[in-house]
Design a protein around this motif. Structure first.
Motif, mmCIF file in Angstrom:
data_model
loop_
_atom_site.group_PDB
_atom_site.id
_atom_site.type_symbol
_atom_site.label_atom_id
_atom_site.label_comp_id
_atom_site.label_asym_id
_atom_site.label_seq_id
_atom_site.Cartn_x
_atom_site.Cartn_y
_atom_site.Cartn_z
ATOM 1 N N GLU A 207 12.696 4.266 3.803
ATOM 2 C CA GLU A 207 11.652 5.004 3.084
ATOM 3 C C GLU A 207 10.663 4.058 2.399
ATOM 4 O O GLU A 207 9.561 4.470 2.016
ATOM 5 N N PHE A 208 11.063 2.786 2.242
ATOM 6 C CA PHE A 208 10.201 1.806 1.582
ATOM 7 C C PHE A 208 9.634 0.759 2.532
ATOM 8 O O PHE A 208 8.560 0.216 2.288
ATOM 9 N N ILE B 92 5.478 -6.017 -5.140
ATOM 10 C CA ILE B 92 4.275 -6.703 -4.661
ATOM 11 C C ILE B 92 3.105 -5.721 -4.591
ATOM 12 O O ILE B 92 3.210 -4.655 -3.984
ATOM 13 N N ASP B 93 2.032 -6.087 -5.223
ATOM 14 C CA ASP B 93 0.830 -5.253 -5.259
ATOM 15 C C ASP B 93 -0.143 -5.752 -4.193
ATOM 16 O O ASP B 93 -0.761 -6.814 -4.341
ATOM 17 N N LEU B 94 -0.301 -4.982 -3.123
ATOM 18 C CA LEU B 94 -1.182 -5.385 -2.031
ATOM 19 C C LEU B 94 -2.653 -5.298 -2.412
ATOM 20 O O LEU B 94 -3.514 -5.757 -1.653
ATOM 21 N N GLU C 147 4.759 2.481 -5.042
ATOM 22 C CA GLU C 147 3.762 2.662 -6.066
ATOM 23 C C GLU C 147 2.846 1.456 -6.223
ATOM 24 O O GLU C 147 1.712 1.581 -6.662
ATOM 25 N N LYS C 148 3.285 0.294 -5.796
ATOM 26 C CA LYS C 148 2.471 -0.899 -5.963
ATOM 27 C C LYS C 148 1.458 -1.085 -4.837
ATOM 28 O O LYS C 148 0.515 -1.833 -4.965
ATOM 29 N N ASN C 149 1.674 -0.461 -3.703
ATOM 30 C CA ASN C 149 0.802 -0.694 -2.559
ATOM 31 C C ASN C 149 -0.541 -0.017 -2.675
ATOM 32 O O ASN C 149 -1.458 -0.311 -1.937
ATOM 33 N N GLY C 150 -0.671 0.933 -3.548
ATOM 34 C CA GLY C 150 -1.948 1.587 -3.771
ATOM 35 C C GLY C 150 -2.133 2.826 -2.914
ATOM 36 O O GLY C 150 -2.730 3.800 -3.336
ATOM 37 N N ASP C 151 -1.615 2.812 -1.652
ATOM 38 C CA ASP C 151 -1.799 3.979 -0.785
ATOM 39 C C ASP C 151 -0.468 4.649 -0.458
ATOM 40 O O ASP C 151 -0.388 5.478 0.449
ATOM 41 N N ASN C 152 0.594 4.271 -1.176
ATOM 42 C CA ASN C 152 1.918 4.892 -1.052
ATOM 43 C C ASN C 152 2.513 4.774 0.355
ATOM 44 O O ASN C 152 3.392 5.533 0.731
ATOM 45 N N ARG C 153 2.047 3.827 1.127
ATOM 46 C CA ARG C 153 2.634 3.652 2.448
ATOM 47 C C ARG C 153 3.781 2.656 2.377
ATOM 48 O O ARG C 153 3.965 1.944 1.388
ATOM 49 N N LYS C 154 4.539 2.587 3.459
ATOM 50 C CA LYS C 154 5.651 1.646 3.532
ATOM 51 C C LYS C 154 5.121 0.217 3.628
ATOM 52 O O LYS C 154 4.045 -0.026 4.164
#
Length: 648
Positions: A37-38, A377-379, A2-9
């Motif tokens: 999955e993460f 971590i928020d990318l 949820e923090k990555n913005g694009d829901n990718r691993k």
């Protein structure tokens, strides 16, 4: 994610350089691998992992079933200072291609080795986020400088102790990006002691060795004093030979000086001595069992002061390489290991003891905390890290608009007849002055003062004067500086109480100097006399449209009005008593009376000082100010002095 913005691993690159850092990184790598999955895991292996003389320790990574994405041969052989520098340079040359290919979201770097510095430098310059493990710790060699340099390059920090966390904060790192997790190796250590250990002991030390009846020795060169560290290693081996216990000696790391240390081992025949087993590498799981059940560990490895404390095994820490580390009570320091006898005495003191287990460096739950931290971590956050610097004194650089402005203050003088406000410059020049008749009521006076200050402030803009503040009141000067007091109310001299049953004062009290000697007090007394037809004497008159003021009282006294003279004498006496109190309190060298009434009071004040003051202060000089508008200048000086003072 949820923090990555694009829901990718989250793509994580773990780079390991040697057997020591892999023992800390492996638990994290297993944790990442367990949550596909993460995370996506890329493993990069470099440094001494790939050198046969140091055990080809990359094999244990393969045995742990990790896919090694990239192998980089980065070590320039020579084992001296130049070789270390060249190895860093070689790594910097090779790493960009690898990082361009992998494109990780974050790189995990451990510790304080020169290889790790190359990794952090490459990642930082290629705009890859860095998570640094074990930052903030203090050891005692060049490793400190490398560790702290990596801290400055890293974006996120995982530390092991509360002290390390505080060190990172003191180094201006963002507290929100620091995780106090504990050491990842402790996740294995604290669950390791119940395993079958005797077979491991026999495999490495022989079938005839018992638990707690052998020594583990691990000593590395100190790169800032190689000659001394080699001599200390020689003394250590001599002491171990004399102590006559079975000893497992691990080869030193690849730092400058290690080649000479290996020569010392071979010169003394350690590899063939019946009491010694010399090995290049022991798998971490087995090494844990060996130190957990040893009679003692000796050397200068961080493992001795960090991990071994989890088992309470006695440790002898030699020299200064780990002198700054936090340790448990199981560690005995021999800082100046300059004689064989000193080291031998330490062996006799420590061997075979059992100390309480220490959890300074971890509680066994570091990896879950680190994985949670990684997920947070928020990318999308800016890559450029911010430092949390402590407050510093204001910037003293100048601006042309400020240079052209005239630094000024508004000065307020509450007279008995008139209210005055002035714009006063830093040079003590009255730029402009405003005068209004003093209203009868308190509310009217306050409103008029505010109105006059607003008018003056507006005019100051047109006059290019920058108003720094508003000043009202008397002052005390000590060592050429104006005393302000803790709440900027020092020197309210007009409100010194000189009588317990004196007249009411505008401050709400009674018996203050101001209630006797101020212009408003004299105006009040003059009005009373005038209302009783006792003010005017021959040669005096007050027009009907003119308010009675202190000026009329002074005029009456000069013309022989006894009652007016008595009022002025009482007022002067009250002022004199206040001055005596000041003399007894701060013992000034000079008293300056200012204002239109000063010349009428000075002789009375001097008489009171002679009659009432202690002999030690009676010689003080009392003078009348010869300044024009001293009350306004004094009020302005309070503001100008404080607001322009440089505080170092």
């Amino acid at each position: 994610m949820e923090k990555n913005g694009d829901n990718r691993k989250l793509r994580v690159c773990v780079a390991t350089c040697n057997r020591a850092d892999y023992s800390k990184l492996a638990p994290i790598m297993f944790g990442i691998k367990m949550e596909p999955e993460f995370f996506e895991l890329d493993v990069v292996v470099l440094g001494s992992h790939l050198i046969d003389d140091y055990g080809n320790t990359y094999r244990m990574i393969e045995q742990d079933d990790f896919d090694i994405n990239t192998r980089l041969h980065t070590i320039v052989r020579g084992e001296d200072e130049a070789a270390m520098v060249e190895s860093v340079g070689l790594a910097l040359v090779k790493l960009p291609d690898v990082l361009n290919r992998l494109k990780p979201d974050i790189m995990i770097v451990h510790g304080d080795r020169f290889d790790a510095l190359a990794l952090a430098t490459s990642a930082a310059l290629m705009n890859i986020r860095i998570l640094h493990i074990e930052g903030g710790e203090v050891s005692g060699t060049i490793d400190d400088s490398i560790r702290h340099a990596i801290t400055k390059l890293a974006h996120y920090h995982v530390c092991c102790t509360r002290s390390a966390e505080q060190h990172l904060i003191s180094m201006c790192e963002d507290h929100d990006r620091i995780l106090l997790a504990g050491c990842p190796s402790y996740d294995k250590l604290l669950s390791a002691k119940n395993k079958d250990y005797m077979s491991i002991i026999r495999m490495w030390l022989g079938d005839d060795v018992k638990s707690k009846d052998y020594i583990v020795a691990l000593q590395h060169p100190v790169t800032t004093d190689i000659k001394h560290s080699i001599k200390m290693f020689e003394l250590t081996l001599d002491a171990l030979i004399s102590f006559n216990k079975r000893t497992l000696v691990l080869f030193p790391n690849i730092d400058a000086g290690s080649k000479e240390m290996v020569r010392v081992m071979r010169k003394k025949g350690i590899e063939h001595h019946p009491n010694f087993r010399a090995v290049k590498h022991v798998p971490f799981d087995q090494f844990i069992q060996l130190v957990a059940h040893a009679g003692c560990m000796i050397g200068n490895s961080s493992c001795g002061v960090r991990e071994v404390g989890a088992f309470g095994t006695p440790v002898i820490n030699l020299g200064t390489r780990q002198i700054g580390r936090e340790t448990g009570e199981n560690v005995l320091h021999v800082r100046d290991a300059d004689t064989q006898d000193k080291i031998l005495q330490a062996l006799h003191l420590q061997f075979g003891k059992q100390y309480p287990c220490s959890k300074i460096y971890g509680d066994g739950n570091a990896v879950p905390r680190i994985l949670k931290f990684l997920k947070s971590i928020d990318l999308q956050e800016p890559l450029q890290k911010k430092f949390c610097f402590p407050p510093v004194k204001e910037n003293i650089s100048q601006d042309i608009d400020h240079i052209l402005e005239t630094l000024s203050a508004l000065a307020v003088d509450l007279g008995g007849t008139n209210l005055r406000v002035a714009i006063v410059s830093m040079k003590g020049e009255i730029v402009k002055k405003y005068t209004q008749f003093n209203p009868k009521t308190y509310e009217e006076r306050i409103n008029l003062i505010l109105q006059m200050c607003v008018e003056a402030a507006a005019e100051a803009v047109k006059l290019n004067c920058r108003i720094l503040g508003v000043g009202i009141g008397g002052g005390i000067i000590h060592q050429h500086e104006l005393i302000h007091g803790s709440s900027f109310c020092a020197a309210e001299l007009g409100h010194l109480v000189v009588s317990l049953d004196g007249p009411d004062c505008s401050c709400g009290s009674h018996g203050c100097i101001e209630a006797y000697a101020s212009g408003m007090a004299l105006q009040r007394e003059a009005k009373k006399l005038h209302d009783e037809d006792l003010l005017l004497v021959e040669g005096m008159s007050v027009p009907k449209d003119e308010a009675v003021s202190a000026v009329h009282l002074i005029q009456a006294a000069k013309l022989g009005n006894v009652k007016a003279q008595s009022i002025l004498r009482t007022a002067g006496t009250a002022l004199g008593l206040g001055v005596v109190n000041i003399l007894h309190t701060i013992n000034p060298s000079l008293v300056i009376l200012s204002g239109v009434l000063a010349s009428h009071y000075i002789h009375i004040v001097k008489d009171v000082i002679r009659q009432q003051a202690l002999s030690s202060v009676q010689d003080v000089d009392v003078v009348v100010s010869d300044l024009v508008d001293p009350a306004l200048l004094g009020a302005a000086s309070m503001v100008l002095d404080y607001t322009t003072r440089r505080i170092c």
